[in-house]
Scaffold this motif. Structure first.
Motif, short mmCIF file in Angstrom:
data_model
loop_
_atom_site.label_atom_id
_atom_site.label_comp_id
_atom_site.label_asym_id
_atom_site.label_seq_id
_atom_site.Cartn_x
_atom_site.Cartn_y
_atom_site.Cartn_z
N PRO A 102 18.77 11.99 -23.94
CA PRO A 102 18.45 13.10 -23.04
C PRO A 102 19.06 14.41 -23.52
N PRO A 103 18.43 15.54 -23.25
CA PRO A 103 19.03 16.83 -23.58
C PRO A 103 20.06 17.25 -22.54
N ASN A 104 20.85 18.23 -22.89
CA ASN A 104 21.83 18.78 -21.96
C ASN A 104 21.15 19.27 -20.69
N GLY A 105 21.76 18.98 -19.56
CA GLY A 105 21.26 19.47 -18.28
C GLY A 105 20.19 18.61 -17.64
N SER A 106 19.87 17.48 -18.25
CA SER A 106 18.82 16.64 -17.68
C SER A 106 19.40 15.65 -16.67
N GLY A 107 18.58 15.30 -15.68
CA GLY A 107 18.93 14.26 -14.74
C GLY A 107 18.11 13.02 -15.05
N ILE A 108 18.27 12.01 -14.23
CA ILE A 108 17.52 10.77 -14.44
C ILE A 108 16.22 10.80 -13.67
N SER A 109 16.30 10.84 -12.35
CA SER A 109 15.12 10.91 -11.50
C SER A 109 15.57 11.04 -10.06
N LYS A 110 14.62 11.20 -9.16
CA LYS A 110 14.92 11.24 -7.73
C LYS A 110 14.38 9.98 -7.08
N PHE A 111 15.18 9.40 -6.21
CA PHE A 111 14.79 8.21 -5.47
C PHE A 111 15.14 8.40 -4.00
N ASN A 112 14.56 7.59 -3.16
CA ASN A 112 14.85 7.67 -1.73
C ASN A 112 16.29 7.26 -1.44
N HIS A 161 27.94 18.93 -24.85
CA HIS A 161 28.47 20.14 -25.48
C HIS A 161 28.72 19.99 -26.98
N ASN A 162 28.75 18.77 -27.49
CA ASN A 162 29.24 18.53 -28.84
C ASN A 162 28.08 18.21 -29.78
N ASP A 163 27.78 19.13 -30.68
CA ASP A 163 26.69 18.91 -31.62
C ASP A 163 26.96 17.78 -32.60
N LEU A 164 28.20 17.30 -32.67
CA LEU A 164 28.50 16.17 -33.55
C LEU A 164 27.79 14.90 -33.10
N ARG A 165 27.29 14.88 -31.86
CA ARG A 165 26.54 13.70 -31.41
C ARG A 165 25.30 13.48 -32.27
N TYR A 166 24.76 14.54 -32.85
CA TYR A 166 23.55 14.41 -33.66
C TYR A 166 23.79 13.66 -34.96
N GLY A 167 25.05 13.50 -35.34
CA GLY A 167 25.37 12.77 -36.55
C GLY A 167 25.58 11.28 -36.34
N VAL A 168 25.56 10.83 -35.09
CA VAL A 168 25.74 9.41 -34.79
C VAL A 168 24.39 8.71 -34.95
N ALA A 187 6.94 14.81 -30.43
CA ALA A 187 6.53 16.12 -30.95
C ALA A 187 6.03 17.02 -29.83
N HIS A 188 5.64 16.42 -28.71
CA HIS A 188 5.18 17.19 -27.54
C HIS A 188 6.11 16.93 -26.35
N GLY A 189 7.35 16.56 -26.65
CA GLY A 189 8.27 16.16 -25.60
C GLY A 189 9.17 17.25 -25.07
N GLY A 190 8.90 18.51 -25.42
CA GLY A 190 9.72 19.60 -24.89
C GLY A 190 11.17 19.46 -25.32
N ARG A 191 12.09 19.63 -24.37
CA ARG A 191 13.51 19.57 -24.68
C ARG A 191 13.94 18.18 -25.13
N PHE A 192 13.29 17.13 -24.63
CA PHE A 192 13.58 15.79 -25.11
C PHE A 192 13.19 15.65 -26.58
N GLY A 193 12.06 16.26 -26.94
CA GLY A 193 11.64 16.24 -28.32
C GLY A 193 12.60 16.99 -29.22
N GLU A 194 13.11 18.11 -28.74
CA GLU A 194 14.08 18.88 -29.52
C GLU A 194 15.37 18.08 -29.73
N GLU A 195 15.81 17.38 -28.69
CA GLU A 195 17.01 16.55 -28.80
C GLU A 195 16.78 15.44 -29.83
N PHE A 196 15.64 14.82 -29.75
CA PHE A 196 15.30 13.73 -30.68
C PHE A 196 15.27 14.24 -32.11
N GLU A 197 14.64 15.37 -32.35
CA GLU A 197 14.50 15.89 -33.70
C GLU A 197 15.83 16.34 -34.29
#
Length: 230
Positions: A102-112, A161-168, A187-197
């Motif tokens: 997940p990218p920074n600032g993301s949540g999981i989902s909303k449930f009842n 906050h730590n860009d070193l996570r991208y090296g794991v 490739a069309h995943g928005g911020r999730f796609g950016e995190e993945f890439e």
């Protein structure tokens, strides 16, 4: 290798039981976790959020010596990535089970929310593809064993906050997409796609399962995790 196993929402450490023997035969030491506040009433869990779940995993990493692998199922993937962000120098690999970094600032989902907690919503809540390989016996067993989670956990934003996570190194065990399809979707995943890439070393493995392979295909899931850790 020490392997920390993080369950998804409503599940406890025992949700990993069926894959533990295969991990141990491969020489790994498994550490399945139950996350803080799981199954507890609102009076005891209302202050618990995703940051507390991440802290619980970080504490387990700090308790262990040497490199550690982390496996996160579903919402547990958010927790796993938060722990990687906190301790990138300690994590040898992170395995996402039918979820994505997940990218920074993301949540999981909303449930009842019921009585200040979030109970398991029942199998009918989920897409048919997610539950198609769970028979009635398995559904009844795990619906009975499911536990509520703290209200704030699914909606609190994950802080990274730590860009070193991208090296794991990352392995994504996808229920029904192979690597080409997964990458095309990202490739069309928005911020999730950016995190993945941004991840330097990532592989995608197709499981051919629903969303809960630890219940429907535990041997296949265990084999995929062992292969990822080689």
């Amino acid at each position: 290798m020490d392997v920390i196993l993080i369950p998804g929402l409503w599940l406890e450490a025992s949700s990993w039981d069926a894959i533990l023997p295969a991990l141990e035969r491969a020489g790994h030491i498994a550490h399945p976790l139950t996350m803080p506040g799981t199954g507890e009433p609102a009076a005891e869990s209302s202050s618990i959020g995703i940051a507390d779940w991440v802290s619980a995993v970080v504490a387990e990493v700090d308790r262990l010596d040497g490199p550690v692998a982390i496996v996160g199922h579903s919402a547990g993937g958010n927790v796993a990535w938060g722990a990687v962000d906190a301790r990138p120098d300690r994590i040898a690999r992170v395995v996402f089970v039918d979820t994505a970094p997940p990218p920074n600032g993301s949540g999981i989902s909303k449930f009842n929310v019921v009585d200040g907690v979030i109970p398991f919503p029942g199998w009918d809540y989920f897409d048919s593809d997610d539950v198609a390989d769970l028979n009635e016996t398995v559904r009844a067993q795990w619906a009975e064993r499911a536990r509520s989670v703290p209200e704030q956990v699914p909606v609190e934003e994950l802080e990274l906050h730590n860009d070193l996570r991208y090296g794991v190194p990352v392995t994504i065990l996808s229920s029904w997409m192979d690597e080409d399809a997964y990458r095309a979707g990202m490739a069309h995943g928005g911020r999730f796609g950016e995190e993945f890439e941004a991840i330097a070393d990532v592989e995608v493995v197709k499981l051919n399962s629903g969303h809960w392979p630890q219940f429907s295909k535990p041997l296949e899931l265990a084999r995929a995790i062992v292969n990822a850790l080689r």
